[in-house]
Design an enzyme around this catalytic site. Structure first.
Site, PDB file in Angstrom:
ATOM      1  N   PRO A   1       0.785  -1.244   0.000  1.00 60.96           N
ATOM      2  CA  PRO A   1       0.000   0.000   0.000  1.00 60.96           C
ATOM      3  C   PRO A   1       0.808   1.281   0.000  1.00 60.96           C
ATOM      4  CG  PRO A   1       0.061  -0.911   2.195  1.00 60.96           C
ATOM      5  CD  PRO A   1       0.770  -1.910   1.320  1.00 60.96           C
ATOM      6  N   GLY A   2       2.148   1.194   0.039  1.00 66.96           N
ATOM      7  CA  GLY A   2       2.942   2.380  -0.213  1.00 66.96           C
ATOM      8  C   GLY A   2       3.735   2.938   0.941  1.00 66.96           C
TER       9      GLY A   2
ATOM     10  N   ASP B   1       3.608  -1.778  -8.811  1.00 66.74           N
ATOM     11  CA  ASP B   1       2.710  -2.779  -8.231  1.00 66.74           C
ATOM     12  C   ASP B   1       1.814  -3.318  -9.336  1.00 66.74           C
ATOM     13  OD1 ASP B   1       2.101  -3.668  -5.258  1.00 66.74           O
ATOM     14  OD2 ASP B   1       0.206  -3.724  -6.355  1.00 66.74           O
TER      15      ASP B   1
ATOM     16  N   CYS C   1       6.891  -9.863   5.837  1.00 67.69           N
ATOM     17  CA  CYS C   1       6.357  -9.815   7.203  1.00 67.69           C
ATOM     18  C   CYS C   1       5.890 -11.209   7.614  1.00 67.69           C
ATOM     19  CB  CYS C   1       5.226  -8.790   7.319  1.00 67.69           C
ATOM     20  SG  CYS C   1       3.846  -9.032   6.184  1.00 67.69           S
TER      21      CYS C   1
END
Length: 430
Positions: A254-255, A272, A367
């Site tokens: 998401p940036g 993306d 993550c």
């Protein structure tokens, strides 16, 4: 619509495949009411397996034999009794009343189970202590057994317990401070004036950890003064050298990491596969930096960039996200072993494409806590090329983050109080 009914609808939506955080972030109303809904929804998702075990003991019935609507209502009621400071009569009567509106035929059953719950020691309801910790940990900390077994294999029992306990604690977004617009001290004054408790990040300068949601800061976030982002995620972005050439964020949405690098002065291109997510990034970046964002839509497995065009490439790869369960507890109920394997295959393709671009440095991060998505991917990449080698992430990391670097790799896990992230630094050899 009452707060409990709104919580029920969100839980049903999550059950149908939605994610809780966007639904909770969209809530309107008094802060107190929104916080009640958020606490109830995330609490039910976080403790679902343990709630189900308690319900089975009280109802003398397997969860699989209870319809979806009364099951969610029972989870809500039991969660309030076990973990929230809600008067017992309110937890029971409000849940039973809601059952009457949404699942009338189950009202008597739900009432009977909750009445029995009020006369029971719910926290004592755990599998018998047989000496086998793996038989008890999944219920005690409400995680799938197969996932607990994986972590015990990777981290050992003691550290796994610490990770599980951290995942079960409430987590609020950290705040990246836009130091181009205000100092850390000025940011702290804003939080103090709004009576928001905070502390400075111990691993990432420029980040404040807050002990509340961001509802009181909507204007400041909209104005580009703060960006909600986990401190470990910020830390990964700071590993990238933004001062010696162009930088590519290969899977940018998401940036947040593109934003961190841009705030540090980087000439960043954000790529993306999703036009919709890049559109959100296009609206985000101008609030924080003056430079117009450079955005490209392409599949990272077949990127459209010229070889040698970038000094540094950051590949924060799509992953199982097992390091973010404390913020998105529904992840643990959806994830499968097969999904982890599928992610690892995707990640191998993406890093192979990143290295084909011939950057001086490539940062690979996830993550995820899973070895297949981290060391397995890097081992495969290095075995496929003689032109890159693994270098010590400590050369790029903040001094405060060195305690989380093992064998040159950033490995920060949730017991740190952050999301879990793993990051490798690859440097071109020729």
């Amino acid at each position: 619509m009452t707060e409990r009914e709104q919580a029920l609808d969100i839980l049903l939506s999550v059950d149908d495949g939605a994610f809780a955080t966007p639904l909770l972030d969209a809530l309107q109303g008094e802060t107190r009411d929104v916080n009640f809904i958020r606490t109830l929804v995330l609490g039910v998702l976080r403790w679902q397996l343990r709630l189900d075990y308690v319900i089975e003991q009280l109802a003398a019935r397997r969860v699989a034999r209870i319809d979806r609507m009364p099951m969610q209502l029972l989870r809500m009621g039991i969660y309030q009794l076990m973990f929230m400071e809600v008067p017992t009569y309110a937890a029971v009567s409000e849940t039973v009343t809601l059952t009457g509106r949404r699942a009338a035929r189950a009202k008597g059953f739900v009432n009977a189970v909750l009445r029995k719950a009020t006369a029971s020691d719910l926290h004592a309801m755990l599998p018998p202590d047989s000496g086998d910790e793996l038989a008890r940990l999944p219920v005690e900390f409400a995680h799938p057994k197969w996932l607990v077994e994986r972590w015990v294999s990777s981290f050992g029992v003691s550290r796994t317990k610490a990770i599980l306990a951290s995942n079960q604690s409430f987590s609020h977004p950290d705040l990246l401070v836009n130091e181009r617009r205000l100092s850390i001290e000025a940011a702290e004054e804003i939080l103090t004036a709004k009576q928001i408790s905070f502390e400075r990040s111990a691993i990432t300068p420029g980040v404040l950890r807050i002990e509340a949601g961001t509802s009181k800061l909507r204007e400041e976030i909209a104005a580009g003064l703060f960006y909600p982002m986990d401190e470990a995620s910020v830390l990964v972005a700071t590993l990238v050298d933004v001062h010696h050439g162009r930088v590519l964020d290969l899977a940018a949405a998401p940036g947040g990491k593109s934003l961190v690098m841009a705030l540090r002065g980087g000439n960043v291109t954000s790529n993306d596969i999703s036009p919709q997510r890049l559109y959100r990034l296009r609206r985000l970046l101008p609030r924080f930096v003056d430079r117009q964002p450079s955005l490209v839509v392409s599949d990272a497995r077949a990127a459209v960039f010229r070889r040698g065009a970038f000094h540094s490439v950051l590949l924060d790869a799509p992953c199982s996200a097992t390091g973010t369960i404390r913020k998105s507890p529904e992840i643990k109920w959806r994830l499968t072993r097969e999904a982890i394997e599928a992610f690892s295959l995707l990640q191998r393709e993406m890093i192979a494409e990143a290295l084909k671009l011939d950057p001086e440095v490539c940062i690979y991060s996830t993550c995820s806590l899973e070895p297949e998505e981290n060391d397995g991917v890097i081992d495969h990449a290095l075995a496929s090329t003689a032109h890159y080698r693994l270098v010590d992430a400590g050369e790029m990391a903040t001094r405060e983050a060195h305690r989380w670097i093992r064998d040159g790799v950033l490995r920060i896990t949730p017991e740190s109080g952050t999301d879990g992230f793993t990051a490798f630094v690859l440097r071109r050899t020729s």
